[in-house]
Design a protein around this motif. Structure first.
Motif, PDB file in Angstrom:
ATOM      1  N   THR A  46       0.845  -1.194   0.000  1.00  0.00           N
ATOM      2  CA  THR A  46       0.000   0.000   0.000  1.00  0.00           C
ATOM      3  C   THR A  46       0.876   1.238   0.000  1.00  0.00           C
ATOM      4  O   THR A  46       1.851   1.315   0.751  1.00  0.00           O
ATOM      5  CB  THR A  46      -0.916   0.033   1.237  1.00  0.00           C
ATOM      6  OG1 THR A  46      -1.639  -1.194   1.324  1.00  0.00           O
ATOM      7  CG2 THR A  46      -1.897   1.190   1.142  1.00  0.00           C
ATOM      8  N   VAL A  47       0.529   2.191  -0.848  1.00  0.00           N
ATOM      9  CA  VAL A  47       1.263   3.449  -0.970  1.00  0.00           C
ATOM     10  C   VAL A  47       0.295   4.604  -0.733  1.00  0.00           C
ATOM     11  O   VAL A  47      -0.731   4.697  -1.412  1.00  0.00           O
ATOM     12  CB  VAL A  47       1.915   3.595  -2.364  1.00  0.00           C
ATOM     13  CG1 VAL A  47       2.671   4.918  -2.471  1.00  0.00           C
ATOM     14  CG2 VAL A  47       2.836   2.414  -2.658  1.00  0.00           C
ATOM     15  N   LEU A  48       0.597   5.452   0.227  1.00  0.00           N
ATOM     16  CA  LEU A  48      -0.151   6.688   0.440  1.00  0.00           C
ATOM     17  C   LEU A  48       0.752   7.856   0.089  1.00  0.00           C
ATOM     18  O   LEU A  48       1.867   7.963   0.618  1.00  0.00           O
ATOM     19  CB  LEU A  48      -0.633   6.806   1.892  1.00  0.00           C
ATOM     20  CG  LEU A  48      -1.400   8.091   2.242  1.00  0.00           C
ATOM     21  CD1 LEU A  48      -2.484   7.797   3.287  1.00  0.00           C
ATOM     22  CD2 LEU A  48      -0.480   9.204   2.773  1.00  0.00           C
ATOM     23  N   LEU A  49       0.288   8.717  -0.805  1.00  0.00           N
ATOM     24  CA  LEU A  49       1.059   9.875  -1.227  1.00  0.00           C
ATOM     25  C   LEU A  49       0.392  11.161  -0.752  1.00  0.00           C
ATOM     26  O   LEU A  49      -0.836  11.243  -0.680  1.00  0.00           O
ATOM     27  CB  LEU A  49       1.191   9.910  -2.758  1.00  0.00           C
ATOM     28  CG  LEU A  49       1.929   8.734  -3.399  1.00  0.00           C
ATOM     29  CD1 LEU A  49       1.949   8.899  -4.917  1.00  0.00           C
ATOM     30  CD2 LEU A  49       3.346   8.614  -2.858  1.00  0.00           C
ATOM     31  N   GLY A  50       1.223  12.148  -0.446  1.00  0.00           N
ATOM     32  CA  GLY A  50       0.708  13.443  -0.044  1.00  0.00           C
ATOM     33  C   GLY A  50       0.254  14.238  -1.254  1.00  0.00           C
ATOM     34  O   GLY A  50       1.066  14.553  -2.125  1.00  0.00           O
ATOM     35  N   GLU A  65       1.172 -14.304  -5.544  1.00  0.00           N
ATOM     36  CA  GLU A  65       0.200 -13.216  -5.683  1.00  0.00           C
ATOM     37  C   GLU A  65       0.746 -11.953  -5.017  1.00  0.00           C
ATOM     38  O   GLU A  65       1.183 -11.981  -3.859  1.00  0.00           O
ATOM     39  CB  GLU A  65      -1.125 -13.609  -5.035  1.00  0.00           C
ATOM     40  CG  GLU A  65      -2.217 -12.566  -5.149  1.00  0.00           C
ATOM     41  CD  GLU A  65      -3.495 -12.976  -4.442  1.00  0.00           C
ATOM     42  OE1 GLU A  65      -4.363 -12.111  -4.241  1.00  0.00           O
ATOM     43  OE2 GLU A  65      -3.610 -14.172  -4.068  1.00  0.00           O
ATOM     44  N   ALA A  66       0.727 -10.846  -5.725  1.00  0.00           N
ATOM     45  CA  ALA A  66       1.174  -9.563  -5.173  1.00  0.00           C
ATOM     46  C   ALA A  66       0.348  -8.443  -5.797  1.00  0.00           C
ATOM     47  O   ALA A  66       0.143  -8.417  -7.012  1.00  0.00           O
ATOM     48  CB  ALA A  66       2.662  -9.335  -5.442  1.00  0.00           C
ATOM     49  N   THR A  67      -0.121  -7.533  -4.953  1.00  0.00           N
ATOM     50  CA  THR A  67      -0.931  -6.408  -5.420  1.00  0.00           C
ATOM     51  C   THR A  67      -0.481  -5.137  -4.722  1.00  0.00           C
ATOM     52  O   THR A  67      -0.271  -5.132  -3.504  1.00  0.00           O
ATOM     53  CB  THR A  67      -2.430  -6.629  -5.110  1.00  0.00           C
ATOM     54  OG1 THR A  67      -2.861  -7.850  -5.715  1.00  0.00           O
ATOM     55  CG2 THR A  67      -3.264  -5.473  -5.650  1.00  0.00           C
ATOM     56  N   THR A  68      -0.318  -4.063  -5.490  1.00  0.00           N
ATOM     57  CA  THR A  68      -0.002  -2.757  -4.922  1.00  0.00           C
ATOM     58  C   THR A  68      -1.212  -1.851  -5.060  1.00  0.00           C
ATOM     59  O   THR A  68      -1.842  -1.800  -6.117  1.00  0.00           O
ATOM     60  CB  THR A  68       1.197  -2.107  -5.616  1.00  0.00           C
ATOM     61  OG1 THR A  68       2.283  -3.032  -5.634  1.00  0.00           O
ATOM     62  CG2 THR A  68       1.651  -0.858  -4.864  1.00  0.00           C
ATOM     63  N   ARG A  69      -1.528  -1.143  -3.979  1.00  0.00           N
ATOM     64  CA  ARG A  69      -2.672  -0.232  -3.968  1.00  0.00           C
ATOM     65  C   ARG A  69      -2.209   1.173  -3.615  1.00  0.00           C
ATOM     66  O   ARG A  69      -1.204   1.360  -2.930  1.00  0.00           O
ATOM     67  CB  ARG A  69      -3.725  -0.720  -2.977  1.00  0.00           C
ATOM     68  CG  ARG A  69      -4.359  -2.057  -3.364  1.00  0.00           C
ATOM     69  CD  ARG A  69      -5.296  -2.581  -2.288  1.00  0.00           C
ATOM     70  NE  ARG A  69      -6.002  -3.777  -2.718  1.00  0.00           N
ATOM     71  CZ  ARG A  69      -5.514  -5.009  -2.604  1.00  0.00           C
ATOM     72  NH1 ARG A  69      -4.314  -5.205  -2.083  1.00  0.00           N
ATOM     73  NH2 ARG A  69      -6.226  -6.051  -3.010  1.00  0.00           N
ATOM     74  N   LEU A  70      -2.994   2.146  -4.079  1.00  0.00           N
ATOM     75  CA  LEU A  70      -2.639   3.554  -3.909  1.00  0.00           C
ATOM     76  C   LEU A  70      -3.793   4.326  -3.281  1.00  0.00           C
ATOM     77  O   LEU A  70      -4.965   4.082  -3.578  1.00  0.00           O
ATOM     78  CB  LEU A  70      -2.313   4.169  -5.279  1.00  0.00           C
ATOM     79  CG  LEU A  70      -2.114   5.687  -5.346  1.00  0.00           C
ATOM     80  CD1 LEU A  70      -0.850   6.095  -4.604  1.00  0.00           C
ATOM     81  CD2 LEU A  70      -2.057   6.144  -6.809  1.00  0.00           C
ATOM     82  N   CYS A  71      -3.445   5.276  -2.420  1.00  0.00           N
ATOM     83  CA  CYS A  71      -4.404   6.257  -1.945  1.00  0.00           C
ATOM     84  C   CYS A  71      -3.661   7.567  -1.721  1.00  0.00           C
ATOM     85  O   CYS A  71      -2.429   7.584  -1.683  1.00  0.00           O
ATOM     86  CB  CYS A  71      -5.109   5.812  -0.661  1.00  0.00           C
ATOM     87  SG  CYS A  71      -3.995   5.470   0.724  1.00  0.00           S
ATOM     88  N   LEU A  72      -4.398   8.653  -1.597  1.00  0.00           N
ATOM     89  CA  LEU A  72      -3.821   9.953  -1.279  1.00  0.00           C
ATOM     90  C   LEU A  72      -4.179  10.309   0.154  1.00  0.00           C
ATOM     91  O   LEU A  72      -5.106   9.732   0.740  1.00  0.00           O
ATOM     92  CB  LEU A  72      -4.350  11.014  -2.247  1.00  0.00           C
ATOM     93  CG  LEU A  72      -4.141  10.732  -3.736  1.00  0.00           C
ATOM     94  CD1 LEU A  72      -4.771  11.831  -4.572  1.00  0.00           C
ATOM     95  CD2 LEU A  72      -2.666  10.583  -4.064  1.00  0.00           C
TER      96      LEU A  72
END
Length: 341
Positions: free
Chosen positions: A154-158, A215-222
């Motif tokens: 999981t990646v959260l970006l500003g 199995e690998a999944t990357t997710r994004l949110c701000l």
């Protein structure tokens, strides 16, 4: 030339951009007078004591290297259309640190492993925050469960950070790609629980191969929940897909480059699952572009002063770089092991 060569200069392509500035500044601390910024804008590059390099002109790049005969490493902070620049470096025995994040391009550079090994050069791929720090955290979680059956990144970006235009364009293009995985509610230190959406970061594809995870999944949110919801609602409409939608993507890129609604903090998390075993590691920091540059600088220093093997490697394949997240503690990066959920 061999690895561990601490002499000569480092050419930072894209050296005046958001990531390249951080790379050049950090490298100058331990390589004073030996860092050469480069980019397509000759005036900007020369004001910094650098040279003009157009990533779309491999022949011109060869001429630059002919003039700068003592270049020992190249840090590529912008994405070219193909692996030609990487091949030019590696065939000459020049080390390469690639901050690129596009799966196809990384795969093309990885195919140059024999070229690099034959010339005694090392290329390090998946360098930055995502991919990069996500890969390293995923490796820790993978090892903690004794070999993951599934990885969730999981990646959260500003959304308030001023990202470079290339980074914004890459993100918008990613919204146009189809996905099959589902969103997930994820707790991220310092940010609480966010709904993160599947996104085509390259790390999820790389880790299936380098770690052997099925199995690998990357997710994004701000950091802005409303902006995250709006962004991925737009993806569901399909308005960004297809060649005819290029003007729409261009307009959205321009809007995101101008509008900054949120902070500059980021967070990443890696969860590994094997049967009933679960491990999660998280990392927080500020200014994702700056930290991406710092990661690239640390990798470059290791290339020039360490003993990395020749060939092409993703960052998680090099044990000497496994402690890289902790090296960034003085730059405000914090690592933690998370309890489930």
């Amino acid at each position: 030339m061999t690895t561990g060569d601490a002499h000569g200069r480092v050419l930072v392509i894209g050296g005046y951009g958001a990531v390249g500035t951080a790379v050049a500044s950090r490298l100058a601390e331990f390589l004073p007078g030996r860092v050469v910024p480069a980019g397509r804008d000759e005036m900007r590059a020369r004001r910094l004591g650098g040279v003009r390099v157009d990533v779309g002109d491999p022949d011109g790049f060869r001429r630059v290297l002919d003039k700068l005969a003592d270049v020992r490493a190249v840090v590529l902070c912008v994405e070219p259309e193909d692996a030609s620049l990487a091949e030019v470096c590696l065939e000459r025995g020049i080390h390469l640190v690639d901050v690129g994040a596009s799966r196809d391009l990384l795969d093309a550079v990885a195919d140059l492993d024999d070229v690099a090994a034959g010339a005694g050069a090392t290329a390090v791929l998946s360098v930055g925050v995502a991919p990069g720090l996500t890969n390293l955290l995923a490796q820790r979680a993978h090892e903690a469960v004794g070999g993951a059956e599934r990885l969730d990144l999981t990646v959260l970006l500003g959304s308030g950070e001023r990202h470079g235009t290339d980074a914004v364009r890459w993100t918008v293009e990613g919204l146009a790609e189809p996905v099959t995985a589902v969103p997930r509610q994820v707790f991220l230190p310092g940010h609480g629980t966010h709904r993160a959406h599947p996104f085509p970061f390259s790390d999820q594809h790389t880790l299936r191969r380098t770690l052997g995870v099925p199995e690998a999944t990357t997710r994004l949110c701000l950091d802005s929940r409303p902006l995250t919801a709006a962004l991925f609602s737009l993806r569901r409409t399909g308005l960004l897909r297809g060649a005819r939608r290029a003007p729409v993507r261009h307009a959205l890129t321009g809007a995101f480059s101008r509008v900054h609604l949120g902070g500059d903090a980021f967070a990443v998390r890696a969860d590994a699952v094997r049967a009933d075993r679960h491990a999660a590691f998280a990392l927080t920091g500020r200014e994702q572009s700056r930290v991406t540059g710092l990661v690239a600088a640390e990798v470059t220093r290791e290339l020039l002063t360490g003993h990395l093997p020749a060939g092409v490697h993703h960052i998680e394949q090099l044990p000497a770089l496994s402690d890289l997240p902790e090296r960034l503690a003085r730059d405000g990066v914090t690592v933690s092991r998370r309890a489930r959920p």
